[in-house]
Design a protein around this motif. Structure first.
Motif, PDB file in Angstrom:
ATOM      1  N   ASP A   1      63.195 -28.572  31.827  1.00 36.97           N
ATOM      2  CA  ASP A   1      64.618 -28.274  31.894  1.00 36.97           C
ATOM      3  C   ASP A   1      65.323 -29.298  32.782  1.00 36.97           C
ATOM      4  N   PRO A   2      66.255 -30.037  32.196  1.00 34.25           N
ATOM      5  CA  PRO A   2      66.892 -31.116  32.961  1.00 34.25           C
ATOM      6  C   PRO A   2      67.699 -30.602  34.153  1.00 34.25           C
ATOM      7  N   THR A   3      68.180 -29.366  34.051  1.00 35.48           N
ATOM      8  CA  THR A   3      68.998 -28.835  35.149  1.00 35.48           C
ATOM      9  C   THR A   3      68.149 -28.159  36.213  1.00 35.48           C
ATOM     10  N   THR A   4      66.836 -28.264  36.078  1.00 34.77           N
ATOM     11  CA  THR A   4      65.975 -27.460  36.933  1.00 34.77           C
ATOM     12  C   THR A   4      66.188 -27.635  38.430  1.00 34.77           C
ATOM     13  N   PRO A   5      66.048 -28.828  38.947  1.00 30.14           N
ATOM     14  CA  PRO A   5      66.316 -28.838  40.386  1.00 30.14           C
ATOM     15  C   PRO A   5      67.753 -28.389  40.551  1.00 30.14           C
ATOM     16  N   PRO A   6      67.917 -27.369  41.330  1.00 26.19           N
ATOM     17  CA  PRO A   6      69.112 -26.530  41.399  1.00 26.19           C
ATOM     18  C   PRO A   6      70.440 -27.243  41.314  1.00 26.19           C
ATOM     19  N   THR A   7      71.048 -27.222  40.169  1.00 25.83           N
ATOM     20  CA  THR A   7      72.465 -27.543  40.137  1.00 25.83           C
ATOM     21  C   THR A   7      73.098 -26.580  41.132  1.00 25.83           C
ATOM     22  N   PRO A   8      73.806 -27.111  42.115  1.00 21.03           N
ATOM     23  CA  PRO A   8      74.215 -26.285  43.252  1.00 21.03           C
ATOM     24  C   PRO A   8      74.625 -24.884  42.836  1.00 21.03           C
ATOM     25  N   CYS A   9      75.541 -24.792  41.922  1.00 22.72           N
ATOM     26  CA  CYS A   9      76.024 -23.493  41.504  1.00 22.72           C
ATOM     27  C   CYS A   9      76.931 -23.747  40.315  1.00 22.72           C
ATOM     28  N   ASP A  10      77.088 -22.737  39.509  1.00 17.84           N
ATOM     29  CA  ASP A  10      78.033 -22.854  38.405  1.00 17.84           C
ATOM     30  C   ASP A  10      78.494 -21.455  38.065  1.00 17.84           C
ATOM     31  N   PRO A  11      79.368 -20.905  38.909  1.00 13.71           N
ATOM     32  CA  PRO A  11      79.761 -19.498  38.767  1.00 13.71           C
ATOM     33  C   PRO A  11      80.629 -19.309  37.541  1.00 13.71           C
ATOM     34  N   ARG A  12      80.577 -20.228  36.639  1.00 15.34           N
ATOM     35  CA  ARG A  12      81.318 -20.122  35.387  1.00 15.34           C
ATOM     36  C   ARG A  12      82.810 -20.052  35.643  1.00 15.34           C
TER      37      ARG A  12
ATOM     38  N   ALA B   1      81.415  -5.052  38.448  1.00 18.15           N
ATOM     39  CA  ALA B   1      80.558  -6.140  38.939  1.00 18.15           C
ATOM     40  C   ALA B   1      79.298  -6.258  38.100  1.00 18.15           C
ATOM     41  N   VAL B   2      78.615  -5.150  37.854  1.00 18.05           N
ATOM     42  CA  VAL B   2      77.375  -5.233  37.059  1.00 18.05           C
ATOM     43  C   VAL B   2      77.670  -5.804  35.694  1.00 18.05           C
ATOM     44  N   GLU B   3      78.744  -5.376  35.100  1.00 18.69           N
ATOM     45  CA  GLU B   3      79.032  -5.856  33.755  1.00 18.69           C
ATOM     46  C   GLU B   3      79.236  -7.361  33.735  1.00 18.69           C
ATOM     47  N   ARG B   4      79.880  -7.844  34.758  1.00 15.76           N
ATOM     48  CA  ARG B   4      80.077  -9.284  34.881  1.00 15.76           C
ATOM     49  C   ARG B   4      78.735  -9.985  35.132  1.00 15.76           C
ATOM     50  N   LEU B   5      77.971  -9.413  36.056  1.00 15.67           N
ATOM     51  CA  LEU B   5      76.690 -10.021  36.418  1.00 15.67           C
ATOM     52  C   LEU B   5      75.716 -10.028  35.247  1.00 15.67           C
ATOM     53  N   ALA B   6      75.777  -8.969  34.447  1.00 15.96           N
ATOM     54  CA  ALA B   6      74.823  -8.845  33.347  1.00 15.96           C
ATOM     55  C   ALA B   6      74.931 -10.027  32.388  1.00 15.96           C
TER      56      ALA B   6
END
Lengths: 163, 163
Positions: A152-163, B110-115
């Motif tokens: 997986d190319p993103t494996t080493p932790p992409t810092p975060c991507d909370p969408r 929150a759970v629904e979002r997290l899921a």
DNA sequence: GTGCGGTAGTTGACGGTTCAACTATGCCTC
DNA sequence: GAGGCATAGTTGAACCGTCAACTACCGCAC
């Protein structure tokens, strides 16, 4: 690509939860069985990898990768084991930044003792409760997961991507 | 019974290590993917079990058993989630000792979002990298382990037996 | 209804893990 | 050979989980 959520179906859900929970139980059981002998599973893994390595010595980072732990965690764990005299830190000959961790004779004796208890524990809780083909399937599935994870190319932790 | 040690053979060793390491990687990956959204895997599991329960409420000890964690750990985790307003403690109606933990509307949201994030994570790291038959085999092996663990008469921790 | 052992849950201290910041060295480029 | 970026490892603080002790209640026995 659509954003539609692909939920797990009922079977997948069942299998996934079996995995999660068995996992916790296995970890707890192995840890408990080793705790009687004064080490945790992660300490044992470190010692065990060292004992199998050439010259019973490994670079800190090689160790970290082998047992899938952060470098920081390995530093702390090694420090604890060093205090017990089971392990010794020496500078790496070929790299001024590096540290080679070496199993002491006491450490070796300890691993050998611990290994007896540990293999019995692993058999009791996992290997011996499965048919050989089942255990094989388990191992191969997990190896597949590892391979995919490594690829997986993103494996080493992409810092975060909370969408 | 003899005391001879039954070591793992080469294949068993390979499978076992694949298990241990993939395991760590999976845990780390799932945790990391959830961390982006501000919860750990064990917090998510707690919330998720609550969200599926009748009335979105469960006794503390039922919860502990479901997610395979110590009662103490569940207490601490619930306290953290309560501080966020995701969960609420109420006395159990039928048992003066008991506590029922209830998901709040905020918690449900929150759970629904997290899921969403979590199912994608589980698929990405595990389910979708395995052939369906492989995943099934994995799940069934783990279910077997659980069943054996539950049937083991010594399971609730015999304090210690350092041999 | 008193006593007693067992269960439910909490608490606080301790110890291990994580995380971010830091030092020191290697290595590549100009 | 100086600057700059990457890698190896350590450190200390914050956080989480574990453990043993504790409170409170249940339910049974007498």
């Amino acid at each position: 690509m659509t954003d539609e959520v692909r939920w797990l179906d009922a079977d997948e859900q069942t299998w996934w939860r079996a995995y999660l929970r068995a996992n916790r139980e296995i970890d707890a059981a192995l840890d408990r069985d080793l705790a009687c002998h004064g080490v945790s599973l992660s300490e044992y893994e470190l010692l065990s990898m060292l004992s199998e390595a050439e010259g019973r010595r490994l670079r800190m980072s090689a160790l970290a990768e082998l047992i899938v732990q952060s470098r920081s965690r390995v530093t702390h764990t090694a420090a604890r084991l060093e205090r017990r005299g089971w392990v010794r830190r020496t500078p790496a000959p070929d790299d001024g930044r590096g540290v080679v961790l070496e199993l002491t004779p006491d450490g070796l004796a300890a691993v050998e003792r611990l290994a007896l208890a540990h293999v019995a524990s692993v058999r009791r809780h996992v290997v011996d409760v499965l048919a050989p083909s089942q255990f094989r399937a388990l191992g191969e599935a997990m190896a597949t997961v590892r391979a995919a994870y490594a690829a997986d190319p993103t494996t080493p932790p992409t810092p975060c991507d909370p969408r």
